[in-house]
Structures are given as C-alpha cells and as structure tokens.
Design a protein around this motif. Structure first.
Motif, PDB file in Angstrom:
ATOM      1  N   ASP A 163       1.143   2.958   9.311  1.00  0.00           N
ATOM      2  CA  ASP A 163       0.610   4.320   9.295  1.00  0.00           C
ATOM      3  C   ASP A 163       0.073   4.711  10.668  1.00  0.00           C
ATOM      4  OD1 ASP A 163       1.251   4.465   6.625  1.00  0.00           O
ATOM      5  OD2 ASP A 163      -0.796   4.066   5.916  1.00  0.00           O
ATOM      6  N   SER A 174      -1.240  -0.833  12.070  1.00  0.00           N
ATOM      7  CA  SER A 174      -0.493  -0.689  10.823  1.00  0.00           C
ATOM      8  C   SER A 174       0.686   0.243  11.027  1.00  0.00           C
ATOM      9  CB  SER A 174      -1.403  -0.130   9.717  1.00  0.00           C
ATOM     10  OG  SER A 174      -1.852   1.173  10.055  1.00  0.00           O
ATOM     11  N   SER A 180      -6.900  -3.596   9.741  1.00  0.00           N
ATOM     12  CA  SER A 180      -6.255  -2.312   9.449  1.00  0.00           C
ATOM     13  C   SER A 180      -6.165  -1.434  10.693  1.00  0.00           C
ATOM     14  CB  SER A 180      -7.035  -1.575   8.353  1.00  0.00           C
ATOM     15  OG  SER A 180      -8.384  -1.388   8.751  1.00  0.00           O
ATOM     16  N   SER A 221       2.384  -1.073   6.043  1.00  0.00           N
ATOM     17  CA  SER A 221       1.917   0.302   6.241  1.00  0.00           C
ATOM     18  C   SER A 221       0.408   0.405   6.352  1.00  0.00           C
ATOM     19  CB  SER A 221       2.411   1.180   5.090  1.00  0.00           C
ATOM     20  OG  SER A 221       1.861   0.709   3.859  1.00  0.00           O
ATOM     21  N   SER A 222      -0.330  -0.508   5.695  1.00  0.00           N
ATOM     22  CA  SER A 222      -1.794  -0.391   5.677  1.00  0.00           C
ATOM     23  C   SER A 222      -2.498  -1.338   6.630  1.00  0.00           C
ATOM     24  CB  SER A 222      -2.324  -0.640   4.260  1.00  0.00           C
ATOM     25  OG  SER A 222      -2.010  -1.962   3.843  1.00  0.00           O
ATOM     26  N   ALA A 259       0.818  -1.210   0.000  1.00  0.00           N
ATOM     27  CA  ALA A 259       0.000   0.000   0.000  1.00  0.00           C
ATOM     28  C   ALA A 259       0.850   1.258   0.000  1.00  0.00           C
ATOM     29  CB  ALA A 259      -0.926  -0.002   1.214  1.00  0.00           C
ATOM     30  N   GLY A 260       2.049   1.178   0.556  1.00  0.00           N
ATOM     31  CA  GLY A 260       2.911   2.353   0.624  1.00  0.00           C
ATOM     32  C   GLY A 260       3.990   2.397  -0.431  1.00  0.00           C
TER      33      GLY A 260
END
Length: 447
Positions: A148, A146, A143, A121-122, A11-12
């Motif tokens: 993030d 994560s 989620s 990341s997600s 995702a990142g």
C-alpha cells in the motif's frame, strides 16, 4: 474423488487454492486459485464465508488448511469459523505453509537456514527459519514498508506530474489507489504502463517506478539484515514471497545487500495458499468416551446416555435414606434401654438400694412378714424423666442434682399419701411401675 482446500488470509485479499479435479495436491501449476478482495468486512469473516460457500459448492472437499500470521489472527479465524459452524479445518502458520511448498518444489534444496522475506499489502515480515526443522528462530514485522505504501508513492507521483487530478472524495481516492496498484502489478512484467481513469491517464515507465521505490526497498533490505544480526544465526538464502516479491527490483536489492541467493517462486502471492493445501488433513470431532461407573474411572456424561444422579455421585460413606432409617430405629431402641438403666442407677444412688437389700434379707429370714419403714410420705413434683423413690429420715439431698423446688403440703386437709411402692419397685411418672431384679450381695455377711 476427494479434494483439499488451502487458504491464505491477507490484508488485501483472501486466496483459495484447490487442486484441479481428479489430481492430488502436488507442486506445479495444477491449482485453481480464487482471489477475493477484502472490502469493509473483517478479513476473518470474509475467509469463513468463502470457505463455507466453497464447501457447499464442492462437496468432495474433505480437508481445509488455513494459514495465519499471528495468534491474534488465529483466534479471530476460529471465532469466525465457529459462527459459520465449520469444524473440519486446521490452522497452520504462514511460514510453515510457505516452507512446505518450496520444499516440495525443491527450490531450497541444500539450504539449511534461510530468511523468509514476506512483503505484502499491509507490511513486511522478516523471519529467520531453520529450513530442515521448519522452526522460526527470529521474526519481526513492520507496516512502514508495504504494498500500500508503494501504491501511495505512485499516486503522489502521478498527481505531482499534473496528469491526474486529485480526487475530491474518498471513493475517488480509493479508485485511484486501485489503478496505481494495477499499474504496479503490470510493471512486474512490462517496461511501461498506461491506464486511463476519470481523473486522467496513469502513465509510468519501469525505470521511473524503480527510482520511485528504491529507498523503500533498500530500507526493507536493511531491516532484513538487522533481523539476521539479531537472530545470531547464519543464513544461506532468502525466500521472497508476497505480492511485492514480483517486482524485479526487490530480488536485486536483497541479493546485493545480503550476498546470498534470493529465491522467488512462481506466483509468490499464492505460495502460502498452495502450501496450506499440501498440509490439509481431515479433522473430525472425536467421539466422547462412554461413561465409567467403576472405581478409578472418571465419570463422563455422554449425550444420549443415562446421566448419573446425585445419589450415584455421593461418597461411599454416605448411606441410602432407607439404611439411615433402619439405623435410626435401632439407635432408638438402644437409647430406651440406656434410659432405663440410667433411671435405675439414679434410684440406687438416692438411697433406695440399701433399703432394697435390707428388705430382701428380712424377707429371706422371716418369710412374708412385712418390714416396717421409718419413711414419711412426701409429695414432691419432679421432672418426668427423674425417678421418684421413697426417702428415709437419714436421706441426704445432693445439691448437684438440678430439680425444680419442692412443694410440701402440711395442712390437715391433705389427702392421704399413696401407699409406698413394694420392694424392688420404683415409679416413673407416666410409666408403669418398674421392678428391679434382686441383686445378691457382693460380699458374704460377717460371721
């Protein structure tokens, strides 16, 4: 020398792993890793474009493998690759790619069942897998925990400390998040970090960082334990991968909660890309088979070959137009003969047959003497398809024969009637007289 390309889709970031020039894909550091951050463009589109550019820049790449997380992502990747007109690739699940790498490195030797803990990341994905058969027995994803989320914890802590001013716009907030992410990554190998920014100085020690994220990491360990319980399978180790697996606290908490060894490969964020490179195999389009017109073989239309028309595809019981025309000619002749036979039968049925037989017997006894007839002339208009025969005074008209009404002329000015037809002859309007051959008597006359 030919080479291969392994790709992981996060995702990142999208990561591309390619063995060094002149080397074969094998475990070890001999890989060129390219990391492409994900911006506003969909990650699948970014992946397809990156593969296309890499393939053009490196023509010796003969195989590409892309790791995917879910079937939905796999469909999106196929669509994006089709739009880029790329076909020589294959898709492999992320867990399979990761297991391929650690199998080659020998890091899970002797472990038959393990947990793959993927903290990116997600979100977090926890999977219980059979390490020998490489089958996923149970898997769950969340989620709530994560990379993030960990970055946001650092950001809020720095703003709360007063050293960082709260950004006024989304662009400033995104820049601060990127700075907090960099601080998190540096704390994986350093005890403290200080990063300047437009809003102020990001200053964080490792002890403060671990205290900040402890509850989140313990929550992830609790989720992993629950997944193991729901899978109803014992595990003998934990494989921690993803960018957040670099954080030393993650392995400590997992080992304390699970009581089994925790394996963290070198560069855990690139494990799936390198494992995909190990699985890459050429995938070439298969040439379509040639056409078969013999019975029992399917008909396949091959581009460039002669195509079959509708006549070739018609069933066997349908004849060609020429053959049908010939049969029509034969059927017409048969119908004409049948019509004549029917007309003869009608004439016999109307009473002309006994008269013919009687006249024939008189002719045999008296030679050429004419036989008088008691019939009276009759002017009747019939349908052209029905034979007209002279009627006698004893004739019986059958009402079942549907004919138009008769018109009888009785005036004295009536023209003389035509002479009656000769023996063995009957007349059909519009046709020449038809002579019926003499039929011998079926039974001899009584003596």
């Amino acid at each position: 020398m030919s080479s291969v390309l392994g790709v992981s889709v996060g995702a990142g970031a999208v990561r591309l792993a390619r063995p060094h020039a002149g080397s074969v894909p094998q475990p070890g550091p001999a890989y060129d890793i390219q990391t492409i951050p994900v911006g506003r463009k969909p990650v699948e589109e970014l992946t397809a474009e990156a593969i296309g550019v890499t393939a053009e820049a490196t023509p010796d790449i003969h195989a590409t493998a892309i790791s995917y997380r879910s079937e939905q992502q796999a469909r999106a990747l196929r669509e994006a690759m089709a739009r880029q007109q790329l076909a020589n690739y294959e898709l492999v699940p992320e867990v399979v790619a990761a297991l391929e790498w650690v199998h080659r490195t020998g890091e899970i030797r002797g472990i038959s069942s393990l947990v793959v803990y993927d903290l990116g990341s997600s979100g977090l994905t926890v999977s219980v897998v059979d390490a020998q058969n490489r089958e996923v027995r149970h898997s769950e994803r969340t989620s709530d925990i994560s990379g993030d989320y960990l970055d946001s914890l650092i950001r809020e802590q720095q703003i709360a400390s007063g050293r960082i001013a709260h950004p006024q716009d989304p662009a400033g907030l995104a820049a601060l998040d990127a700075l907090c992410r960099e601080a998190k990554e540096q704390l994986s190998s350093n005890t403290a970090v200080a990063l300047p920014s437009e809003q102020g100085l990001v200053l964080l020690a490792q002890e403060n960082f671990e205290a900040l994220i402890m509850l989140a990491i313990e929550s992830s360990a609790r989720m992993a334990r629950d997944v193991i319980v729901r899978s109803d399978r014992p595990v003998h180790g934990i494989l921690a991968i993803g960018g957040c697996a670099r954080i030393p606290l993650v392995a400590k908490v997992l080992e304390r909660w699970m009581g089994v060894p925790v394996i963290v490969p070198a560069e855990p964020e690139t494990v799936m890309a390198r494992g995909a490179a190990l699985l890459a195999r050429p995938v070439w389009p298969v040439a379509p088979p040639a056409q078969h017109s013999q019975p029992g073989h399917p008909l396949v239309a091959v581009p460039g070959e002669n195509r079959l028309d509708d006549a070739d595809l018609a069933p066997a019981w349908l004849s060609a137009p020429a053959a049908r025309g010939e049969r029509r000619g034969v059927s017409g002749a048969v119908l004409a003969v049948s019509a004549l036979a029917v007309l003869a039968a009608i004439g016999l049925g109307l009473g002309y047959g006994p008269q013919v037989l009687e006249r024939d017997s008189h002719q045999q006894g008296e030679g050429d003497t004419a036989v008088p007839t008691t019939s009276v002339p009759r002017t009747t208009t019939l349908d052209p398809s029905i034979a007209v025969a002279p009627a006698t005074t004893t004739e019986t008209v059958h009402e079942s024969v549907a004919v138009p009404p008769r018109r009888t002329e009785t005036t004295e000015d009536q023209a003389p009637a035509p002479a009656p037809p000769g023996p063995n002859t009957f007349v059909v309007p519009g046709l020449p007289p038809i002579v019926v051959p003499t039929i011998p008597p079926l039974f001899p006359p009584p003596r």
